[in-house]
Structure formats: C-alpha cells, structure tokens
Design a protein around this motif. Structure first.
Motif, PDB file in Angstrom:
ATOM      1  N   ASP A   1     -35.965  69.911  51.083  1.00  0.00           N
ATOM      2  CA  ASP A   1     -36.040  71.370  51.176  1.00  0.00           C
ATOM      3  C   ASP A   1     -34.828  72.080  50.584  1.00  0.00           C
ATOM      4  O   ASP A   1     -34.737  73.310  50.655  1.00  0.00           O
ATOM      5  N   ASP A   2     -33.912  71.353  49.985  1.00  0.00           N
ATOM      6  CA  ASP A   2     -32.761  71.959  49.312  1.00  0.00           C
ATOM      7  C   ASP A   2     -33.213  72.401  47.923  1.00  0.00           C
ATOM      8  O   ASP A   2     -33.057  71.687  46.934  1.00  0.00           O
ATOM      9  N   ILE A   3     -33.773  73.619  47.841  1.00  0.00           N
ATOM     10  CA  ILE A   3     -34.381  74.064  46.584  1.00  0.00           C
ATOM     11  C   ILE A   3     -33.565  75.133  45.866  1.00  0.00           C
ATOM     12  O   ILE A   3     -33.964  75.592  44.790  1.00  0.00           O
ATOM     13  N   ALA A   4     -32.440  75.530  46.412  1.00  0.00           N
ATOM     14  CA  ALA A   4     -31.607  76.545  45.759  1.00  0.00           C
ATOM     15  C   ALA A   4     -31.165  76.052  44.386  1.00  0.00           C
ATOM     16  O   ALA A   4     -30.861  74.874  44.190  1.00  0.00           O
ATOM     17  N   GLY A   5     -31.153  76.956  43.416  1.00  0.00           N
ATOM     18  CA  GLY A   5     -30.719  76.587  42.071  1.00  0.00           C
ATOM     19  C   GLY A   5     -31.785  75.910  41.240  1.00  0.00           C
ATOM     20  O   GLY A   5     -31.492  75.330  40.185  1.00  0.00           O
ATOM     21  N   THR A   6     -33.036  75.978  41.668  1.00  0.00           N
ATOM     22  CA  THR A   6     -34.132  75.377  40.906  1.00  0.00           C
ATOM     23  C   THR A   6     -34.436  76.219  39.672  1.00  0.00           C
ATOM     24  O   THR A   6     -34.583  77.439  39.762  1.00  0.00           O
ATOM     25  N   SER A   7     -34.520  75.580  38.542  1.00  0.00           N
ATOM     26  CA  SER A   7     -34.898  76.258  37.304  1.00  0.00           C
ATOM     27  C   SER A   7     -35.433  75.220  36.332  1.00  0.00           C
ATOM     28  O   SER A   7     -34.772  74.213  36.072  1.00  0.00           O
ATOM     29  N   GLU A   8     -36.629  75.471  35.820  1.00  0.00           N
ATOM     30  CA  GLU A   8     -37.245  74.529  34.891  1.00  0.00           C
ATOM     31  C   GLU A   8     -38.166  75.294  33.947  1.00  0.00           C
ATOM     32  O   GLU A   8     -38.951  76.135  34.381  1.00  0.00           O
ATOM     33  N   VAL A   9     -38.052  74.994  32.656  1.00  0.00           N
ATOM     34  CA  VAL A   9     -38.957  75.560  31.657  1.00  0.00           C
ATOM     35  C   VAL A   9     -39.487  74.405  30.806  1.00  0.00           C
ATOM     36  O   VAL A   9     -38.697  73.634  30.246  1.00  0.00           O
ATOM     37  N   LEU A  10     -40.802  74.293  30.733  1.00  0.00           N
ATOM     38  CA  LEU A  10     -41.444  73.260  29.919  1.00  0.00           C
ATOM     39  C   LEU A  10     -42.261  73.936  28.833  1.00  0.00           C
ATOM     40  O   LEU A  10     -43.030  74.865  29.117  1.00  0.00           O
ATOM     41  N   GLU A  11     -42.103  73.477  27.603  1.00  0.00           N
ATOM     42  CA  GLU A  11     -42.805  74.075  26.475  1.00  0.00           C
ATOM     43  C   GLU A  11     -43.654  73.020  25.778  1.00  0.00           C
ATOM     44  O   GLU A  11     -43.172  71.911  25.494  1.00  0.00           O
ATOM     45  N   TYR A  12     -44.909  73.388  25.494  1.00  0.00           N
ATOM     46  CA  TYR A  12     -45.864  72.450  24.902  1.00  0.00           C
ATOM     47  C   TYR A  12     -46.481  73.033  23.637  1.00  0.00           C
ATOM     48  O   TYR A  12     -46.704  74.247  23.546  1.00  0.00           O
ATOM     49  N   GLU A  13     -46.746  72.166  22.697  1.00  0.00           N
ATOM     50  CA  GLU A  13     -47.597  72.508  21.561  1.00  0.00           C
ATOM     51  C   GLU A  13     -49.015  72.093  21.907  1.00  0.00           C
ATOM     52  O   GLU A  13     -49.240  71.030  22.496  1.00  0.00           O
ATOM     53  N   VAL A  14     -49.979  72.938  21.544  1.00  0.00           N
ATOM     54  CA  VAL A  14     -51.378  72.652  21.844  1.00  0.00           C
ATOM     55  C   VAL A  14     -52.143  72.535  20.534  1.00  0.00           C
ATOM     56  O   VAL A  14     -52.118  73.447  19.705  1.00  0.00           O
ATOM     57  N   SER A  15     -52.805  71.416  20.352  1.00  0.00           N
ATOM     58  CA  SER A  15     -53.583  71.183  19.137  1.00  0.00           C
ATOM     59  C   SER A  15     -54.953  70.642  19.521  1.00  0.00           C
ATOM     60  O   SER A  15     -55.203  70.273  20.667  1.00  0.00           O
ATOM     61  N   VAL A  16     -55.854  70.585  18.547  1.00  0.00           N
ATOM     62  CA  VAL A  16     -57.222  70.127  18.790  1.00  0.00           C
ATOM     63  C   VAL A  16     -57.478  68.855  18.003  1.00  0.00           C
ATOM     64  O   VAL A  16     -57.065  68.727  16.844  1.00  0.00           O
TER      65      VAL A  16
END
Length: 329
Positions: free
Chosen positions: A41-56
């Motif tokens: 439960d120690d969630i202070a300072g949480t930061s996450e960014v995930l970037e995806y390329e999407v193709s077919v």
C-alpha cells in the motif's frame, strides 16, 4: 443498448474476457508494477507512462469491404492521487489510456477519406490492500465500426460516439452505470444520458473493465487460474470471468526505451496470456515481461505486446511497446 455498440468498442480493446462458472476465491495482488514488488500500500510517488505503436497484420476482406488502419498509438498513464469514494477520500491509483488510429474503408473500387478514431478511458481504484477496488471509471469512444453486409461505400461502416461511466458504492455491492450518446438523431437532437443501477454483489474479486489489463500484472498465474467479476456491456450484467488458457512462459523479441535507455533483446523472458469472451470473437493475446525478482523487477511486468482481432475479421491489431517511463519505485 445494441450489441453492435459494444462490438465497436471491442475493435480497439486490448483485453476482453470470458464468463466462467464457479469459483469464489479472492485474488491476492502483488505490486509487480514497481521495481520493488513488496511495496504493497506504499503507493506515494507512483508514476508510469507506457507508449505503444499499433499496427495491423493479417489484413483481410469481408464481403467486399477492406479497412486500412494507419498511425495507430496507444498510451497509458498511471499515478497515485486522492480518490473520492462514496463516503471519504483515500489515496489510490488513477489510470488513463488514449488510443488513436486513422482508418480508410474501401468497397466496390472506391474508398472513403481518411477517418480518425479515438478511444479513451479513465479509472480510479484503490491499493492492493483493498484488492484494487474500483471507485469510478469512464470510457469515451468515437469510432467507425465496419458493417457486416455493406451495399455501398456509404454503408460500409457505422459511426459511434458515446461514453460509459460507472460509479461504485463503498461496499462494492452496486454501481450506477451512465450511458451517453453524443451523436444527434435525424432531427439534430441528442438523447439525454441514461442511467441504470447494477447489482454487483458476489464472493470473488471484482475489477472494473478499464483496470483489468493493469491488474493482470499483479496476479499469480499458477495451476489455479484467478477468477474475478466485471461488468459486461454486452449483457448489461456482472459476469464471473477467468482466462481461457494457461499462462505460458515465452521468449519475446523486444526493442523499447526504458527510462531513457534502450532495451533490445531477441528473447526477453515473458509470460503470454490468451483471453477471450465466450461466444464472441477470437482470443486476445497479451505478453507481459516476466518478473525478474521481488526486489529488482526492472521491467515491472509491463505489457510488451498485445494482439486483438478487428471486427468482421478484417485483420488483427498489434500493440507493441516502444517506450516506458517509470518512477523510481
């Protein structure tokens, strides 16, 4: 609500689920989205960014209709914030996603202009100590769903623009679901939002649909598959859900940036899951980075690759991780 409206959403969903029978176990989540997986439960300072390329890939024709999807992106943002529950404010997680892609439909030798589709979500939920209990979620969709039996270029797709909001009570026994259609009717009028109360009581764990992809990172996939419930937009009810196949370890080729450094491997240790909705469409594939250790989990069980079928079997969308930015937790 017509089923096609949910089907149009599935066109871009990285995750869909199947209904299951039995099972009353509560899931014990671990914070595998941190480098130190025992933070709880120690969630202070949480930061996450995930970037995806999407193709077919595996693009196909359906009754003379084809769709060309380009410039696809999918971004997820996670952080800790004060979350207002029914009776109080607690420190929790906020997860937001943004999907965007261009599409051009072709039928009978003619093509539409390039159209731009977007799907976004926002979900608020609490820590693992409260089983990632959802408080509120909203999904907003503006897209074009390919039609089954087009007769002309003008009838090859249906446009949708709508949102779903879900607010949960503290006991997680009921929820208020609000549906808003943003498109005007033939007279230029837009409908008022509609609300309904949903009973979600049950003994197994409950997850909001918009947090499931994240929550899977904190599950233990052993001989006994985790069982949980979620609100199903197709039926308008809460269904008990599980995976439709055993998780398996794989060696995943990757090339992405992690906190500014290149991560390139022909065989990164990973775990592959196959999930699907019984009787609706094909399975989705999700590949997560395997936990390296409890105290030095450098890749945070991040989704590395996701594959989901396009409506009308027009191909499959592949989400491939290209950049991950984590806080130092």
């Amino acid at each position: 609500m017509k089923k096609i409206k949910f089907a149009s959403l599935l066109l871009f969903a990285p995750l869909a689920l199947l209904s299951a029978c039995g099972g009353v176990s509560r899931i014990e989540f671990q914070t595998n989205w941190y480098r130190n997986t025992a933070l709880g439960d120690d969630i202070a300072g949480t930061s996450e960014v995930l970037e995806y390329e999407v193709s077919v890939f595996d693009a196909a024709e359906h009754n003379g209709l084809t769709a060309e999807y380009t410039n696809g992106t999918f971004v997820t943002r996670l952080e800790n914030r004060p979350v207002k529950t029914e009776t109080e404010t607690k420190e929790g997680y906020v997860l937001e996603t943004q999907f965007a892609i261009d599409v051009k439909f072709s039928f009978g030798g003619a093509s539409t202009e390039v159209l731009h589709d977007e799907v976004s979500s926002h979900v608020e939920f609490l820590s693992v100590g409260e089983s990632l209990r959802p408080v509120y979620s909203k999904k907003t969709v503006h897209n074009r769903a390919p039609n089954d039996l087009p007769e002309s270029l003008e009838t090859c797709y249906t446009e949708y623009s709508y949102s779903y909001e879900i607010s949960y009570n503290d006991a997680l026994t009921s929820a208020t679901v609000t549906y808003t259609d943003f498109l005007p009717d033939a007279n230029g009028n837009t409908a008022e939002p509609t609300k309904r109360e949903v009973n979600i009581g049950g003994k197994s764990s409950y997850l909001d649909n918009e947090e499931i992809l994240f929550a899977l990172r904190g599950m233990n996939f052993g001989d006994v598959q985790p069982v949980f419930r979620t609100y199903n937009f197709t039926t308008g009810t809460v269904l008990e859900t599980t995976l439709n196949d055993t998780a398996k370890e794989v060696a995943e080729p990757v090339s992405f940036e992690r906190n500014g450094e290149a991560v390139v491997s022909d065989a990164l240790p990973a775990v592959e899951l196959k999930v699907g909705m019984r009787g609706i469409g094909q399975s989705r594939v999700i590949v997560f980075a395997k936990k390296t250790s409890d105290t030095d989990n450098v890749n945070r069980n991040v989704p590395l690759r996701m594959e989901t079928p396009i409506l009308r079997s027009l191909g499959k969308m592949r989400y491939k991780l290209v950049k991950a930015t984590f806080s130092d937790k």
